[in-house]
Motif scaffolding. Structure first.
Motif, mmCIF file in Angstrom:
data_model
loop_
_atom_site.group_PDB
_atom_site.id
_atom_site.type_symbol
_atom_site.label_atom_id
_atom_site.label_comp_id
_atom_site.label_asym_id
_atom_site.label_seq_id
_atom_site.Cartn_x
_atom_site.Cartn_y
_atom_site.Cartn_z
ATOM 1 N N ILE A 140 0.834 -1.200 0.000
ATOM 2 C CA ILE A 140 0.000 0.000 0.000
ATOM 3 C C ILE A 140 0.869 1.251 0.000
ATOM 4 N N MET A 141 1.908 1.260 0.832
ATOM 5 C CA MET A 141 2.767 2.440 0.927
ATOM 6 C C MET A 141 3.475 2.717 -0.388
ATOM 7 N N VAL A 142 4.028 1.697 -0.987
ATOM 8 C CA VAL A 142 4.754 1.879 -2.250
ATOM 9 C C VAL A 142 3.818 2.403 -3.336
ATOM 10 N N ASN A 143 2.636 1.790 -3.442
ATOM 11 C CA ASN A 143 1.727 2.169 -4.527
ATOM 12 C C ASN A 143 1.083 3.538 -4.292
ATOM 13 N N TYR A 144 0.771 3.852 -3.035
ATOM 14 C CA TYR A 144 0.195 5.173 -2.760
ATOM 15 C C TYR A 144 1.242 6.270 -2.960
ATOM 16 N N GLU A 145 2.472 5.989 -2.611
ATOM 17 C CA GLU A 145 3.538 6.962 -2.842
ATOM 18 C C GLU A 145 3.658 7.282 -4.327
ATOM 19 N N ARG A 146 3.527 6.274 -5.178
ATOM 20 C CA ARG A 146 3.582 6.502 -6.627
ATOM 21 C C ARG A 146 2.452 7.417 -7.081
ATOM 22 N N VAL A 147 1.268 7.200 -6.509
ATOM 23 C CA VAL A 147 0.128 8.053 -6.855
ATOM 24 C C VAL A 147 0.407 9.501 -6.485
ATOM 25 N N ALA B 197 -1.177 2.745 6.668
ATOM 26 C CA ALA B 197 -0.169 2.823 5.605
ATOM 27 C C ALA B 197 -0.276 4.122 4.819
ATOM 28 N N CYS B 198 -1.495 4.512 4.464
ATOM 29 C CA CYS B 198 -1.658 5.739 3.677
ATOM 30 C C CYS B 198 -1.371 6.982 4.516
ATOM 31 N N SER B 199 -1.650 6.919 5.807
ATOM 32 C CA SER B 199 -1.331 8.053 6.687
ATOM 33 C C SER B 199 0.167 8.300 6.732
ATOM 34 N N ILE B 200 0.932 7.234 6.844
ATOM 35 C CA ILE B 200 2.394 7.363 6.889
ATOM 36 C C ILE B 200 2.916 8.006 5.613
ATOM 37 N N VAL B 201 2.441 7.512 4.481
ATOM 38 C CA VAL B 201 2.921 8.027 3.195
ATOM 39 C C VAL B 201 2.554 9.501 3.035
ATOM 40 N N ALA B 202 1.299 9.827 3.347
ATOM 41 C CA ALA B 202 0.852 11.211 3.163
ATOM 42 C C ALA B 202 1.685 12.179 3.992
ATOM 43 N N GLY C 236 4.299 15.481 3.086
ATOM 44 C CA GLY C 236 3.847 16.824 3.420
ATOM 45 C C GLY C 236 2.370 17.075 3.237
ATOM 46 N N ILE C 237 1.574 16.010 3.203
ATOM 47 C CA ILE C 237 0.129 16.138 3.017
ATOM 48 C C ILE C 237 -0.561 15.883 4.354
ATOM 49 N N PRO C 238 -1.419 16.788 4.807
ATOM 50 C CA PRO C 238 -2.101 16.574 6.086
ATOM 51 C C PRO C 238 -3.043 15.375 6.040
ATOM 52 N N VAL C 239 -3.296 14.823 7.221
ATOM 53 C CA VAL C 239 -4.140 13.634 7.368
ATOM 54 C C VAL C 239 -5.321 13.963 8.272
ATOM 55 N N ALA C 240 -6.513 13.540 7.854
ATOM 56 C CA ALA C 240 -7.702 13.594 8.698
ATOM 57 C C ALA C 240 -8.146 12.166 8.970
ATOM 58 N N HIS C 241 -8.440 11.871 10.232
ATOM 59 C CA HIS C 241 -8.802 10.508 10.625
ATOM 60 C C HIS C 241 -10.245 10.476 11.111
ATOM 61 N N VAL C 242 -11.097 9.823 10.336
ATOM 62 C CA VAL C 242 -12.480 9.605 10.734
ATOM 63 C C VAL C 242 -12.519 8.382 11.641
ATOM 64 N N GLU C 243 -13.035 8.552 12.831
ATOM 65 C CA GLU C 243 -13.035 7.536 13.886
ATOM 66 C C GLU C 243 -11.734 7.587 14.678
ATOM 67 N N GLY C 244 -11.121 8.742 14.706
ATOM 68 C CA GLY C 244 -9.901 8.909 15.484
ATOM 69 C C GLY C 244 -10.170 8.785 16.977
ATOM 70 N N GLY C 245 -9.133 8.375 17.704
ATOM 71 C CA GLY C 245 -9.184 8.392 19.158
ATOM 72 C C GLY C 245 -9.749 7.170 19.832
ATOM 73 N N ILE C 246 -10.299 6.211 19.088
ATOM 74 C CA ILE C 246 -10.833 5.038 19.779
ATOM 75 C C ILE C 246 -9.682 4.123 20.178
ATOM 76 N N ARG C 247 -9.827 3.464 21.311
ATOM 77 C CA ARG C 247 -8.762 2.620 21.863
ATOM 78 C C ARG C 247 -9.346 1.406 22.570
ATOM 79 N N SER C 248 -8.735 0.252 22.333
ATOM 80 C CA SER C 248 -9.058 -0.953 23.099
ATOM 81 C C SER C 248 -8.028 -1.203 24.191
ATOM 82 N N ASN C 249 -6.829 -0.581 24.020
ATOM 83 C CA ASN C 249 -5.685 -0.833 24.905
ATOM 84 C C ASN C 249 -5.270 -2.308 24.899
#
Length: 366
Positions: free
Chosen positions: A80-87, A107-112, A116-129
């Motif tokens: 995913i990282m390799v292919n998204y980076e190409r995009v 994977a896409c968050s890391i690449v973005a 230098g591209i900002p990331v928005a996370h829908v469903e951020g902050g949930i945790r099972s620990n």
């Protein structure tokens, strides 16, 4: 014009991304400068786990398919990282919007962010620990990189604050998966097993199991299924079988008279079964949200949950993975003593509209 990459890779993502697409299209028709590019990573690549959801939920064909396919966690992440980076190297976007907690999300968050591209996370902050869950690692890594968080609950907000995230980056919007559920309720339809098994409302159970702790050990899997069969007292138990679980069931070779194994179901058929069930027994997280809104008793075969509001507010209870814990819980349910539950705040079908409203402010009206 501001372009957003919408990332979807696995079945749980599609339910969460569909209403965001609808809201973005509605905003565009009203003159918004927001545009999107739908990117399917191919993490779930077969029709049963992916394609039918696109058709049922009215999701357009992806603009880009990374076609990663099967593989280990590391292989899928790397692909995913390799292919998204190409995009992104070919044509950058203004925002990478990820949903949920699957490998594609991380994977896409890391690449973005590395580009230098900002990331928005829908469903951020949930945790099972629970660090034995790959999803927990995906959540923590993604949230460590995220610029803006669109959250489903006050619990998620508190988790983010404890991690040092400031309030100006947290947007409590509700649950986009519930947006999809409420929109699709009138379209739910019975699967073929409804007639073949002569099912009637409130007279059968639905089971889903896929987590390694429950399905990878033959003794554990068979112990749970036997406890379910015993505790449901002969009522039909419909078990749409995840591919991972199907393999283990074939190898175990044991059948139970009331347990009916069926192929994975589409969204509209599966939620028809859930809506009319006496109860649902699962180790999924997302299903506990749907049962909460539908008012259906839910027994979760896990020791923890990243969605505690389904327990504290909704119809869900954590039973654990010990088969001996199931019979007393099922006895309460069968006796009509299960809690009724309520619907958490902002689970009202308008989460995607709120998200797009915030994106207008963050990207267009800066």
């Amino acid at each position: 014009m501001k372009r957003i990459d919408l990332i979807a890779g696995a079945r749980p993502n599609f339910m969460k991304i569909a209403p965001i697409i609808d809201a973005l299209n509605a905003a565009r028709s009203n003159g918004s400068e927001l545009r999107f590019r739908l990117i399917h990573t191919g993490q779930h690549y077969d029709r049963a786990m992916s394609g039918s959801f696109f058709e049922e939920l009215g999701i357009p064909d992806p603009d880009i398919n990374l076609e990663v396919g099967s593989g280990t966690q590391a292989e899928q992440t790397a692909g995913i990282m390799v292919n998204y980076e190409r995009v992104l190297t070919k044509e950058k976007s203004d925002l990478c919007l990820v949903v949920g907690d699957v490998t594609s999300t991380m994977a896409c968050s890391i690449v973005a962010r590395k580009m230098g591209i900002p990331v928005a996370h829908v469903e951020g902050g949930i945790r099972s620990n629970d660090w034995t869950m790959p999803e927990e690692i995906n959540r923590v890594v993604t949230d460590s990189l995220t610029n803006w968080f669109f959250t489903t609950s006050d619990t998620a907000n508190d988790n983010l604050r404890r991690a040092g995230v400031t309030d100006d980056r947290i947007f409590f919007v509700g649950n986009t998966m519930i947006d999809t559920l409420l929109k699709q309720l009138p379209r739910l339809r019975p699967p073929s097993c409804w007639s073949s098994l002569a099912l009637k409302p409130n007279s059968y159970f639905v089971v889903t199991l896929h987590r390694p702790a429950n399905v990878d050990g033959e003794q554990q899997l068979l112990g749970l299924l036997q406890a379910i069969a015993d505790g449901t007292h002969g009522l039909p138990v419909v078990f749409p079988v995840h591919p991972r679980t199907a393999k283990n069931l074939r190898e175990a070779g044991k059948t139970l008279p009331s347990m009916h194994y069926v192929d994975p179901l589409g969204y509209l058929e599966f939620n028809y079964l859930v809506k009319h069930a006496r109860g649902v027994i699962t180790d999924s997280g997302g299903i506990t949200e749907e049962t909460t809104v539908l008012g259906v008793p839910c027994l979760t075969l896990r020791d923890n949950t990243e969605r505690p509001e389904t327990v504290t507010i909704g119809t869900n209870e954590l039973i654990g993975t010990d088969p001996s814990k199931l019979p007393p819980a099922l006895a309460r349910l069968m006796a009509g003593e299960w809690k009724k539950g309520a619907i958490p705040p902002k689970w009202d079908g308008k989460a995607a509209e709120r998200i797009v409203g915030h994106l207008e402010t963050l990207l267009v009206r800066q």
